[in-house]
Design an enzyme around this catalytic site. Structure first.
Site, PDB file in Angstrom:
ATOM      1  N   ASP A  44      -5.209  -0.010   5.933  1.00 18.31           N
ATOM      2  CA  ASP A  44      -5.928  -0.323   7.157  1.00 18.31           C
ATOM      3  C   ASP A  44      -7.107   0.617   7.370  1.00 18.31           C
ATOM      4  O   ASP A  44      -8.222   0.191   7.701  1.00 18.31           O
ATOM      5  CB  ASP A  44      -4.992  -0.251   8.362  1.00 18.31           C
ATOM      6  CG  ASP A  44      -3.884  -1.290   8.301  1.00 18.31           C
ATOM      7  OD1 ASP A  44      -3.957  -2.186   7.438  1.00 18.31           O
ATOM      8  OD2 ASP A  44      -2.932  -1.188   9.100  1.00 18.31           O
ATOM      9  N   SER A  85      -5.246  -4.347  12.798  1.00 16.31           N
ATOM     10  CA  SER A  85      -5.544  -2.917  12.629  1.00 16.31           C
ATOM     11  C   SER A  85      -6.399  -2.331  13.745  1.00 16.31           C
ATOM     12  O   SER A  85      -7.342  -1.575  13.508  1.00 16.31           O
ATOM     13  CB  SER A  85      -6.214  -2.660  11.274  1.00 16.31           C
ATOM     14  OG  SER A  85      -5.359  -3.014  10.226  1.00 16.31           O
ATOM     15  N   SER A  86      -6.035  -2.636  14.975  1.00 13.33           N
ATOM     16  CA  SER A  86      -6.749  -2.034  16.106  1.00 13.33           C
ATOM     17  C   SER A  86      -6.575  -0.523  16.126  1.00 13.33           C
ATOM     18  O   SER A  86      -7.502   0.211  16.496  1.00 13.33           O
ATOM     19  CB  SER A  86      -6.263  -2.647  17.424  1.00 13.33           C
ATOM     20  OG  SER A  86      -4.857  -2.464  17.586  1.00 13.33           O
ATOM     21  N   SER A  87      -5.395  -0.029  15.730  1.00 15.01           N
ATOM     22  CA  SER A  87      -5.164   1.414  15.743  1.00 15.01           C
ATOM     23  C   SER A  87      -5.983   2.114  14.667  1.00 15.01           C
ATOM     24  O   SER A  87      -6.567   3.183  14.908  1.00 15.01           O
ATOM     25  CB  SER A  87      -3.674   1.720  15.551  1.00 15.01           C
ATOM     26  OG  SER A  87      -3.194   1.201  14.322  1.00 15.01           O
ATOM     27  N   ASP A 118       0.817  -1.227   0.000  1.00 16.00           N
ATOM     28  CA  ASP A 118       0.000   0.000   0.000  1.00 16.00           C
ATOM     29  C   ASP A 118       0.841   1.263   0.000  1.00 16.00           C
ATOM     30  O   ASP A 118       0.488   2.247  -0.658  1.00 16.00           O
ATOM     31  CB  ASP A 118      -1.027   0.009   1.134  1.00 16.00           C
ATOM     32  CG  ASP A 118      -0.444  -0.096   2.529  1.00 16.00           C
ATOM     33  OD1 ASP A 118       0.755  -0.451   2.666  1.00 16.00           O
ATOM     34  OD2 ASP A 118      -1.185   0.167   3.492  1.00 16.00           O
ATOM     35  N   GLU A 151      -1.850   8.736  11.900  1.00  9.14           N
ATOM     36  CA  GLU A 151      -0.894   7.706  12.296  1.00  9.14           C
ATOM     37  C   GLU A 151       0.508   8.027  11.791  1.00  9.14           C
ATOM     38  O   GLU A 151       1.497   7.802  12.482  1.00  9.14           O
ATOM     39  CB  GLU A 151      -1.350   6.336  11.792  1.00  9.14           C
ATOM     40  CG  GLU A 151      -0.546   5.202  12.379  1.00  9.14           C
ATOM     41  CD  GLU A 151      -1.315   3.911  12.521  1.00  9.14           C
ATOM     42  OE1 GLU A 151      -0.674   2.889  12.819  1.00  9.14           O
ATOM     43  OE2 GLU A 151      -2.550   3.905  12.353  1.00  9.14           O
ATOM     44  N   GLY A 202      -2.119  -5.462  18.830  1.00  7.07           N
ATOM     45  CA  GLY A 202      -0.856  -6.106  18.524  1.00  7.07           C
ATOM     46  C   GLY A 202      -0.974  -7.390  17.741  1.00  7.07           C
ATOM     47  O   GLY A 202      -0.003  -8.139  17.614  1.00  7.07           O
ATOM     48  N   ALA A 203      -2.163  -7.663  17.182  1.00  3.74           N
ATOM     49  CA  ALA A 203      -2.393  -8.923  16.469  1.00  3.74           C
ATOM     50  C   ALA A 203      -2.334  -8.750  14.961  1.00  3.74           C
ATOM     51  O   ALA A 203      -2.649  -9.677  14.222  1.00  3.74           O
ATOM     52  CB  ALA A 203      -3.751  -9.509  16.876  1.00  3.74           C
ATOM     53  N   GLY A 204      -1.945  -7.568  14.486  1.00  6.45           N
ATOM     54  CA  GLY A 204      -1.889  -7.336  13.052  1.00  6.45           C
ATOM     55  C   GLY A 204      -3.259  -7.203  12.419  1.00  6.45           C
ATOM     56  O   GLY A 204      -3.411  -7.421  11.218  1.00  6.45           O
TER      57      GLY A 204
END
Length: 404
Positions: free
Chosen positions: A185, A139-141, A49, A173, A135-137
């Site tokens: 994301d 896209s929580s952020s 991306d 971000e 932290g699990a990849g």
């Protein structure tokens, strides 16, 4: 309305009422609404991306939720039910990049990005909660960024589109938090639709909603959360982005997206002749080949041949492991154990260095593949991973009106 639909609606209403009551207890006033934005899992197209390439994510049912009310005094109050500590209070006219704030930097960064873009955001009370694993990849952020942007867009009448909100979330971000991520994301969280993959051109944000009904072909997509926490702000992500940009510069192209797959070998020879670092050659090879894999997958899905996607996923993992070098032992084990137990294909997903893998598998074999992965982790002395089914879900949306 079916009994299941009635139960789901009732559960959603109860959660909305609980969120509203919690907000009122915390801030002393009712929220003006509740919004949700999902995490995502990316089927194929990793580290493409920020190279203006192609990606194919789907939204998960896991969401960040925000109960929000406007303020007019320039105060921004942020609270997360998932994080220790109390309310974080800031002033919108004092927000500045790289000022810390921990988890609160993500929603605060959105407020900063909106104001930097000229939008009059005069403050807000925000309470956040999330079911997206951190932290699990997954896209929580981005989910935090998009749900904040969506709520403020509605409350302040900014009139921004979903794509515009995603770009602002990415800016938050990149510039405020300091993670040089691409836009996938945020676009996935903002723009995905239920039952579909988002086939996205990250250069112009052109997209197509691709039906993704694996069950109709007797398949399912599993997510294996290794529980190895990844952190993309530690320099490894930035190093790979810089290497890709260096490769494009030497090749004289705007971005690696402009290098066709059939020109890859000649381009690698040119990079080597120019004295490019060996890591640059590897990064370029991964990005160009992964763009090609996205094209392979979209062609297979359009042809109704989802089972043939499996080997493409596994090839993508090999590239991420060997060329980009962003895997880890737990991710490699998840992929090898799943494939060894009869999965059609598997790969790590997301930024890597931990996080999650995805597994394409026949429904009839899903339980056996899951058990094989769990046994492999136990034998290796690793903590048990979390395994769940990836259900293509709705993108960001409003959950509840002002009246509860």
């Amino acid at each position: 309305m079916t009994d299941a639909t009635t139960r789901a609606a009732s559960g959603t209403a109860a959660r909305n009422a609980e969120s509203a009551a919690s907000f009122t207890a915390l801030y002393g006033t009712e929220p003006e609404g509740i919004w949700a934005a999902p995490g995502r899992v990316n089927l194929i197209g990793e580290y493409t991306d920020f190279n203006d390439g192609f990606v194919m994510p789907l939204a998960l049912p896991h969401t960040a939720r925000a109960a929000v009310a406007r303020r007019t005094d320039g105060v921004l109050r942020l609270h997360s039910t998932d994080m220790p500590g109390g309310v974080v209070q800031l002033r919108v006219d004092e927000l500045a990049p790289h000022a810390g704030h921990g988890w609160a930097a993500y929603p605060a960064g959105v407020v900063w990005a909106l104001r930097e873009a000229g939008h009059r955001v005069t403050g807000a009370d925000i309470q956040l909660t999330s079911t997206v694993p951190t932290g699990a990849g997954l896209s929580s952020s981005a989910a935090l960024e998009v749900v904040t942007a969506l709520a403020l867009n509605a409350l302040f009448g900014l009139g921004l589109t979903a794509s515009e909100l995603a770009v602002l979330g990415q800016r938050a971000e990149n510039a405020f938090v300091g993670v040089p991520c691409g836009v996938m994301d945020q676009m996935a969280s903002a723009c995905c639709t239920e039952g579909h993959l988002l086939y996205l051109d990250t250069r112009d944000l052109g997209s197509r909603q691709v039906p993704f009904d694996l069950a109709a072909q007797g398949l399912t997509l599993l997510v294996v959360d290794t529980r190895v926490k990844h952190a993309l702000g530690d320099g490894a992500y930035a190093e790979r982005r810089a290497g890709c940009e260096e490769g494009a510069r030497i090749l004289g192209i705007p971005a690696l997206r402009d290098l066709p797959y059939d020109g890859l070998d000649a381009a690698l020879e040119k990079l080597a002749a120019a004295g490019a670092d060996e890591s640059v050659l590897r990064f370029v090879r991964h990005v160009v080949s992964d763009n090609q894999r996205v094209e392979q997958v979209i062609a297979l899905l359009d042809a109704g041949d989802a089972p043939a996607v499996g080997p493409v996923l596994t090839a993508g993992h090999v590239s991420l492991r060997d060329d980009l070098r962003v895997s880890c032992p737990e991710l490699d084990l998840a992929v090898s154990a799943a494939n060894g137990a009869g999965a059609l294909g598997a790969r790590m997903t997301g930024g890597g260095f931990g996080g999650s893998a995805i597994v394409l598998v026949d429904v009839a074999a899903a339980a056996a593949v899951t058990e094989s992965v769990l046994e492999a982790f136990a034998s290796a002395g690793y903590a048990a991973p979390g395994v769940f089914t990836a259900v293509p879900s709705a993108g960001a949306r409003r959950l509840a009106p002002a009246a509860w």
